[in-house]
Design a protein around this motif. Sequence first.
Motif, short mmCIF file in Angstrom:
data_model
loop_
_atom_site.label_atom_id
_atom_site.label_comp_id
_atom_site.label_asym_id
_atom_site.label_seq_id
_atom_site.Cartn_x
_atom_site.Cartn_y
_atom_site.Cartn_z
N MET A 31 0.84 -1.21 0.00
CA MET A 31 0.00 0.00 0.00
C MET A 31 0.87 1.25 0.00
O MET A 31 0.55 2.24 -0.66
N GLN A 33 3.79 1.62 -1.35
CA GLN A 33 4.29 1.79 -2.72
C GLN A 33 3.22 2.38 -3.63
O GLN A 33 3.48 3.32 -4.39
N ILE A 34 2.01 1.83 -3.53
CA ILE A 34 0.93 2.26 -4.40
C ILE A 34 0.52 3.70 -4.06
O ILE A 34 0.35 4.54 -4.95
N LEU A 35 0.42 4.01 -2.77
CA LEU A 35 0.00 5.36 -2.38
C LEU A 35 1.08 6.38 -2.74
O LEU A 35 0.76 7.52 -3.12
N TYR A 37 2.88 6.24 -5.36
CA TYR A 37 2.67 6.49 -6.79
C TYR A 37 1.51 7.46 -7.01
O TYR A 37 1.57 8.33 -7.89
N MET A 38 0.46 7.36 -6.19
CA MET A 38 -0.71 8.24 -6.32
C MET A 38 -0.33 9.72 -6.16
O MET A 38 -1.03 10.60 -6.65
N HIS A 39 0.77 9.96 -5.45
CA HIS A 39 1.15 11.35 -5.21
C HIS A 39 1.55 12.07 -6.49
O HIS A 39 1.69 13.29 -6.50
N LEU A 40 1.70 11.31 -7.56
CA LEU A 40 1.88 11.90 -8.89
C LEU A 40 0.80 12.95 -9.16
O LEU A 40 1.04 13.96 -9.82
N LEU A 41 -0.40 12.70 -8.63
CA LEU A 41 -1.52 13.62 -8.91
C LEU A 41 -1.32 14.99 -8.28
O LEU A 41 -1.95 15.96 -8.70
N SER A 42 -0.44 15.06 -7.27
CA SER A 42 -0.30 16.35 -6.58
C SER A 42 0.31 17.41 -7.50
O SER A 42 0.16 18.60 -7.26
N GLU A 43 0.95 17.00 -8.58
CA GLU A 43 1.52 17.99 -9.50
C GLU A 43 0.46 18.58 -10.45
O GLU A 43 0.75 19.53 -11.16
N TYR B 304 -1.68 10.65 -16.05
CA TYR B 304 -2.27 10.54 -14.71
C TYR B 304 -3.39 9.50 -14.65
O TYR B 304 -4.01 9.30 -13.60
N ALA B 307 -2.91 6.55 -12.00
CA ALA B 307 -3.07 6.99 -10.61
C ALA B 307 -4.54 7.34 -10.31
O ALA B 307 -5.08 6.99 -9.26
N TYR B 400 -7.15 12.14 -1.85
CA TYR B 400 -7.15 11.05 -2.82
C TYR B 400 -8.40 11.06 -3.71
O TYR B 400 -8.32 11.36 -4.90
N LYS B 403 -9.44 14.53 -5.26
CA LYS B 403 -8.39 14.93 -6.21
C LYS B 403 -8.51 14.11 -7.49
O LYS B 403 -8.45 14.64 -8.60
N LEU B 445 1.97 -2.73 -8.49
CA LEU B 445 2.06 -1.45 -9.19
C LEU B 445 2.47 -1.65 -10.66
O LEU B 445 1.92 -1.00 -11.56
#
Lengths: 97, 513
Positions: A31, A33-35, A37-43, B304, B307, B400, B403, B445
């Motif tokens: 989890m 690792q996966i989460l 990767y999700m932080h990509l969306l913050s950009e 994106y 994700a 999450y 967003k 992943l």
Amino acid sequence: MSISREEVEKVSLLGRLLLGPGELEKMTSQMGQILDYMHLLSEVDTENVEPMAHALDLTNVLRDDTPGVSLPRDEALAAAPHRDDECFLVPAVLGDP
Amino acid sequence: MSLIESTATELLGQLQSGRTTAVEIAAACLKQIDRHDAKIKAFLRVDRDGALARAAEIDARRKAGKPVGRLGGLPVAVKDLLCTKGQRTTCGSRMLENFRPPYDATVIAKLRAADAVLIGRTNMDEFAMGGSNENSAFGLTHNPWDLTRIPGGSSGGAAASLAASMVPLSVGSDTGGSVRQPAGFCGVLGMKPTYGRVSRYGLVAFASSLDQIGPLGRSAEDIALLLEVIAGGDPLDSTSVDRPVPKYTESIARPLENLRIGLVREHFGEGLDAEVEAAVREATRVYQSLGATVSELSMPHGKYAVATYYIIAPCEASSNLARYDGAHYGHRTDEKAMAVELAAQRKALQQTGDSRKLEALDNPLIRMYRRTRAEGFGAEVKRRIMIGTYALSAGYYDAYYLKALKVRRLIRQDYDRAFEQVDLIAGPVAPTPAFEIGEKVDDPLAMYLLDLYTASANLAGIAGMSIPCGLSTGGLPIGLQLQAPPFEEERLLRAAHMFQQATDWHTRRPELS
């Protein structure tokens, strides 16, 4: 690592899962690792963007208020793992265990 | 050409002219399944007697000059997640191993009404979560082109059943690429229709805003035929769209004039296998030779998609799968063993005097839910429930889920802009051909990243299709993905048919030993 073992354990209760010690370890690392990767969306700049929960512009679909045939109780109960003639049966919720 | 090698459209012609019968076709399919499915394992269950009896009944009706439905006796395989009254519908899960639904899915009802012969149920990733069929609780499906490789997923059995010539038509479902990707890996065609084009009533839900039932076949004409039967609005699914279903089979042979095809610049970057890129670019040259113009465009939010998808889909899944509680249907843990376990844990905590943990110990109902679900779900389903539950939980919702819903809008807007410039978007289905069994099982992943080119169509709700467009030097199929604006399935089908008039990739079959 963006999630702790304690958090994973708490989420497993919310999700009504039971993870053994080995599973908990693995789940925490995967989890994380996966989460990460999700932080990509913050950009992505999402200022003033309407959230899109659905692909269609959903509108209420109504039918005439006339009673139709419902699933008979016996058929609805037919696949229950534990039942009596009228109800689904579950372990006691009230009282001392 | 033998019965099993023929397309559904060809078989239908032969049925109508009396050159063959539904019983002969069903028997030929059953024989092919007998010969090869012990190795491929595309099917979870085959309804031999039911199929032959149904075929005989349709033959008798045709012989008597009575009306026969649109599919007039053609065998159809069904992914094991469409509810079928009284018959096991497992979803590839221990949770539903013995589940017999009390009603038919709308698509099943439509197939029956069209006189399809429902020949069997195909294997799939558990609850349609996965891209390799390795998540099925009932064993692996092997790629007919190379038995050491995965067939793709989650509709892996559906695609493999067609590639191995076991059936002429198959029905799958696509939440993030689950029809298109296995079709690509197995060298057959598969379509994800526009969200709302096909009723989801009776489709065991995974992610309700993304799920869509789709046809798989061995020619564009066959996809048109099957889509015509299963599409349409449905009072039982309020998200199905009530607009007329075009006669896809009648328009399909009409080539598209002045066709404008767009290639998404970002699709041809890092991670794309060179042979896949070459095959896709060659396919666009075929379209150019047929008069299409090809241009490049940018869809900046495409990167994106994975994700975004792997937040939204698990959130919806965690909510949908809450219904598996061991109370209403499906698996339930052994309550006696559970009571013993709880009592022992309580005693141990009382002895150590840990009042905090004692206080937090599950009550019997909660423990019944948790044990039931721990036993009934496989590892990937648990991962998605966990991610979805986490992303929806207090304090994380905005970061999450919300967003992701906003980025979803931006992905849709990329499509809207792209379709102002072009009629279709062409590109790869997956970054590589089918990979080895076991290669990615311990790296969720890496598995998710395979959905890079397909997940955005589900997020946006548009239509997409996978068409065979080449073979790798290792002899593995390569798929071309075409994407079209909402409700332009007809455009996809006509474009696919044009391609198949000019090439023969869709006729290639693996050699089965």
